[in-house]
Design a protein around this motif. Structure first.
Motif, short mmCIF file in Angstrom:
data_model
loop_
_atom_site.label_atom_id
_atom_site.label_comp_id
_atom_site.label_asym_id
_atom_site.label_seq_id
_atom_site.Cartn_x
_atom_site.Cartn_y
_atom_site.Cartn_z
N THR A 406 0.85 -1.19 0.00
CA THR A 406 0.00 0.00 0.00
C THR A 406 0.88 1.24 0.00
O THR A 406 1.91 1.29 0.69
N THR A 407 0.51 2.26 -0.77
CA THR A 407 1.34 3.46 -0.88
C THR A 407 1.48 4.16 0.46
O THR A 407 0.63 4.06 1.34
N ALA A 408 2.55 4.92 0.61
CA ALA A 408 2.83 5.63 1.86
C ALA A 408 1.72 6.61 2.19
O ALA A 408 1.36 6.78 3.36
N TYR A 409 1.16 7.27 1.19
CA TYR A 409 0.11 8.26 1.42
C TYR A 409 -1.15 7.59 1.97
O TYR A 409 -1.79 8.10 2.89
N ASP A 410 -1.49 6.41 1.43
CA ASP A 410 -2.66 5.70 1.93
C ASP A 410 -2.40 5.15 3.34
O ASP A 410 -3.30 5.13 4.18
N LYS A 411 -1.18 4.69 3.61
CA LYS A 411 -0.83 4.24 4.96
C LYS A 411 -0.97 5.39 5.95
O LYS A 411 -1.47 5.21 7.06
N LEU A 412 -0.51 6.56 5.54
CA LEU A 412 -0.61 7.74 6.40
C LEU A 412 -2.06 8.02 6.77
O LEU A 412 -2.39 8.26 7.94
N LYS A 413 -2.94 7.99 5.77
CA LYS A 413 -4.36 8.27 6.02
C LYS A 413 -4.98 7.24 6.96
O LYS A 413 -5.74 7.58 7.87
N LEU A 414 -4.63 5.97 6.77
CA LEU A 414 -5.16 4.92 7.64
C LEU A 414 -4.65 5.10 9.07
O LEU A 414 -5.41 4.95 10.04
N ASP A 415 -3.37 5.43 9.22
CA ASP A 415 -2.80 5.61 10.56
C ASP A 415 -3.40 6.84 11.25
O ASP A 415 -3.64 6.81 12.46
N LEU A 416 -3.64 7.91 10.50
CA LEU A 416 -4.25 9.11 11.09
C LEU A 416 -5.69 8.85 11.52
O LEU A 416 -6.16 9.42 12.51
N MET A 417 -6.39 8.00 10.78
CA MET A 417 -7.75 7.63 11.19
C MET A 417 -7.72 6.96 12.57
O MET A 417 -8.60 7.19 13.40
N TYR A 418 -6.70 6.15 12.81
CA TYR A 418 -6.55 5.49 14.11
C TYR A 418 -6.17 6.50 15.20
O TYR A 418 -6.79 6.53 16.27
N ILE A 419 -5.17 7.33 14.94
CA ILE A 419 -4.66 8.26 15.94
C ILE A 419 -5.72 9.27 16.35
O ILE A 419 -5.97 9.51 17.54
N GLU A 420 -6.39 9.86 15.36
CA GLU A 420 -7.36 10.92 15.64
C GLU A 420 -8.66 10.38 16.23
O GLU A 420 -9.36 11.10 16.93
N GLY A 421 -9.00 9.12 15.93
CA GLY A 421 -10.24 8.55 16.45
C GLY A 421 -9.99 7.53 17.54
O GLY A 421 -10.85 6.66 17.78
N TYR A 422 -8.85 7.63 18.24
CA TYR A 422 -8.46 6.59 19.17
C TYR A 422 -9.44 6.41 20.32
O TYR A 422 -9.95 7.36 20.91
N HIS A 423 -9.68 5.14 20.65
CA HIS A 423 -10.42 4.73 21.84
C HIS A 423 -9.92 3.33 22.19
O HIS A 423 -9.58 2.54 21.30
N ILE A 424 -9.87 3.01 23.48
CA ILE A 424 -9.33 1.71 23.91
C ILE A 424 -10.08 0.55 23.27
O ILE A 424 -9.50 -0.50 22.96
N LEU A 425 -11.39 0.72 23.01
CA LEU A 425 -12.18 -0.35 22.40
C LEU A 425 -11.74 -0.61 20.96
O LEU A 425 -11.87 -1.73 20.46
N ILE A 426 -11.23 0.44 20.30
CA ILE A 426 -10.73 0.27 18.94
C ILE A 426 -9.54 -0.70 18.94
O ILE A 426 -9.40 -1.52 18.03
N ASP A 427 -8.70 -0.60 19.97
CA ASP A 427 -7.56 -1.52 20.06
C ASP A 427 -8.02 -2.97 20.13
O ASP A 427 -7.48 -3.84 19.43
N PHE A 428 -9.01 -3.24 20.95
CA PHE A 428 -9.51 -4.62 21.08
C PHE A 428 -10.12 -5.10 19.77
O PHE A 428 -9.96 -6.26 19.38
N LYS A 429 -10.83 -4.21 19.09
CA LYS A 429 -11.43 -4.58 17.80
C LYS A 429 -10.34 -4.92 16.79
O LYS A 429 -10.44 -5.93 16.07
N LEU A 430 -9.30 -4.12 16.73
CA LEU A 430 -8.22 -4.34 15.76
C LEU A 430 -7.42 -5.60 16.10
O LEU A 430 -6.95 -6.30 15.21
N ILE A 431 -7.25 -5.87 17.39
CA ILE A 431 -6.55 -7.10 17.80
C ILE A 431 -7.31 -8.33 17.33
O ILE A 431 -6.74 -9.28 16.79
N LEU A 432 -8.64 -8.33 17.52
CA LEU A 432 -9.47 -9.45 17.08
C LEU A 432 -9.46 -9.57 15.56
O LEU A 432 -9.36 -10.66 15.00
N THR A 433 -9.54 -8.42 14.88
CA THR A 433 -9.57 -8.43 13.42
C THR A 433 -8.25 -8.95 12.84
O THR A 433 -8.23 -9.56 11.77
N THR A 434 -7.15 -8.73 13.56
CA THR A 434 -5.83 -9.18 13.09
C THR A 434 -5.77 -10.69 12.92
O THR A 434 -5.06 -11.20 12.05
#
Length: 462
Positions: A406-434
């Motif tokens: 995936t291009t660096a620009y798209d990775k940046l956007k995905l990472d910013l979506m995580y950082i700016e919308g962070y919540h502890i429940l998001i971590d658990f969701k992403l761990i399960l999805t992994t």
């Protein structure tokens, strides 16, 4: 009006199919529970109401796991993605239910009935996924889309859209240079399908968006970095003029504390569970070429702090003896046969659990980049440094929803979506999805032959 009814009908059909699947699984569990488990409880079996409660609990927990993992997105995600989500959901569900049975049982409950139920439900998931897809494809043909683009190449987004021919068809494309009147006429032809706005400057983009909104035409937009920052901005009502607050300070002290606590607990548990797999990987690597088992490399984490990330070696010794930092390509000759296996199964990432326990990384966060590659990206995309507002992570939005190439620009956007919308429940969701991502081959694809990094002309977009 007809388009709206069709969309509502699609939602009803999707909801009905998901409900049918969950109810069927709950009835199957109810049968297994009543026949093989309820009789072994206490001195007397459960009363009828107690059995019903167990089935209801099963239904609720199934719904929660399916929702978190994407198992209810029938007709939205790819069939294989939905299947894996449902299968992982069933495995997690049955682990939870077995744990509950241990608490209720006089002794250790028999495992075999629950294992047979798991196998039966996995077979049904496989069969139903094809049936459900067939029903949705017959009732609701793919949407025809108009791609409106600006100065940057639009073919990459078209290629991604065309990879989902079950949902979308490219009906046409048009450059904004054609003028507003020509755009209006072309947009009206796609009122039953939709419009894709791909990197159009803000003035024209806003005009197209408002026009489509007024006419109830679906619009798909490739977001810019500023869009992601605004998406998670805090709404303030201090005056009669709405304000949106963008802090840009990363995580709060409280969030950092709970995130670190979670990292310690989960990494310790995972190290214990993964120890046999790490031992097997180490033996295979050492047996193949007698080289070092571990591979360490300098990476960046929060605040641009440098650390050494540890991985199982998947390439030949001295893979970068020429001194050039490069990502692995799709058919990289440097990757050993053992390396291909451990990369495909993600076993090469397991030593990073010790990086997490040490505090250099987090379970969830942006993927750590090499300093020299990060510098290359930042020359084209200065905002790429925004990813360093939090600790680097083993998994995250970019690792789950993106690919290795995936291009660096798209990775940046995905990472910013995580950082700016962070919540502890998001971590658990992403761990399960992994968990399901391990079984998805496309997520481990390398960069194209000849590419040194995951760069492209798309990176230059702001």
């Amino acid at each position: 009006m007809e388009r709206r009814r069709r969309d509502e009908l699609r939602r009803l059909v999707r909801g009905g199919l998901c409900t049918l699947l969950l109810v069927l699984f709950s009835f199957m569990f109810g049968y297994v529970w009543d026949r093989y488990y309820s009789q072994g409880l206490w001195k007397e079996p459960f009363y009828a109401k107690g059995n019903v409660v167990m089935v209801i609990i099963y239904l609720i927990v199934a719904f929660l796991f399916f929702s978190v993992l994407g198992g209810l997105k029938i007709g939205t995600l790819r069939r294989t993605n939905v299947m894996l989500s449902q299968m992982v959901g069933i495995l997690c569900l049955h682990v939870v239910m077995y744990g509950q049975m241990i608490l209720l049982y006089r002794g250790l409950p028999p495992v075999m009935p629950l294992m047979l139920l798991t196998v039966s439900e996995v077979i049904l998931i496989y069969a139903f996924s094809y049936i459900f897809d067939f029903i949705l494809n017959v009732l609701f043909p793919p949407r025809e889309l108009l791609v409106i683009y600006g100065e940057y190449p639009f073919q990459p987004i078209c290629n991604k859209i065309e990879s989902r021919k079950d949902k979308f068809l490219i009906g046409g494309s048009m450059n904004v240079s054609a003028g507003w009147e020509a755009l209006q006429k072309e947009i009206d032809k796609f009122k039953d399908g939709g419009v894709v706005i791909s990197d159009v400057h803000s003035e024209m983009r806003n005009r197209i968006l408002k026009y489509c909104y007024a006419k109830e035409i679906r619009v798909y937009i490739t977001p810019k970095v500023s869009d992601i920052l605004l998406r998670n901005a805090e709404s303030l009502h201090m005056f009669d003029t709405p304000l949106m607050l963008v802090r840009g300070s990363g995580l709060t002290i409280g969030q950092k504390f709970f995130k670190r606590l979670t990292d310690i607990v989960i990494s310790l548990i995972m190290i214990v569970i993964a120890s046999p797999f790490m031992l097997v990987a180490a033996i295979l690597i050492k047996s193949y070429d007698h080289g070092p088992v571990l591979f360490k490399q300098k990476r960046l984490t929060e605040g641009r702090k440098e650390f050494y990330v540890y991985k199982f070696r998947s390439m030949i010794v001295d893979a970068e003896k020429d001194g050039v930092a490069r990502l692995a390509s799709a058919n990289d000759s440097r990757i050993t046969p053992v390396g291909k296996f451990i990369r495909a199964t993600r076993m090469d990432e397991l030593p990073q659990l010790f990086n997490i326990l040490k505090g250099d990384m987090s379970i969830v966060g942006p993927r750590p980049e090499r300093p020299e590659i990060a510098e290359e990206y930042e020359k084209e995309i200065p905002e790429f440094a925004y990813r360093l507002k939090v600790k680097a992570g083993l998994t995250g939005y970019a690792q789950i929803y993106g690919k290795y190439n995936t291009t660096a620009y798209d990775k940046l956007k995905l990472d910013l979506m995580y950082i700016e919308g962070y919540h502890i429940l998001i971590d658990f969701k992403l761990i399960l999805t992994t968990i399901k991502i391990i079984f998805m081959k496309e997520s481990t694809e390398g960069v194209e032959e000849g590419q040194v990094t995951a760069g492209s002309s798309e990176q230059k977009k702001k």
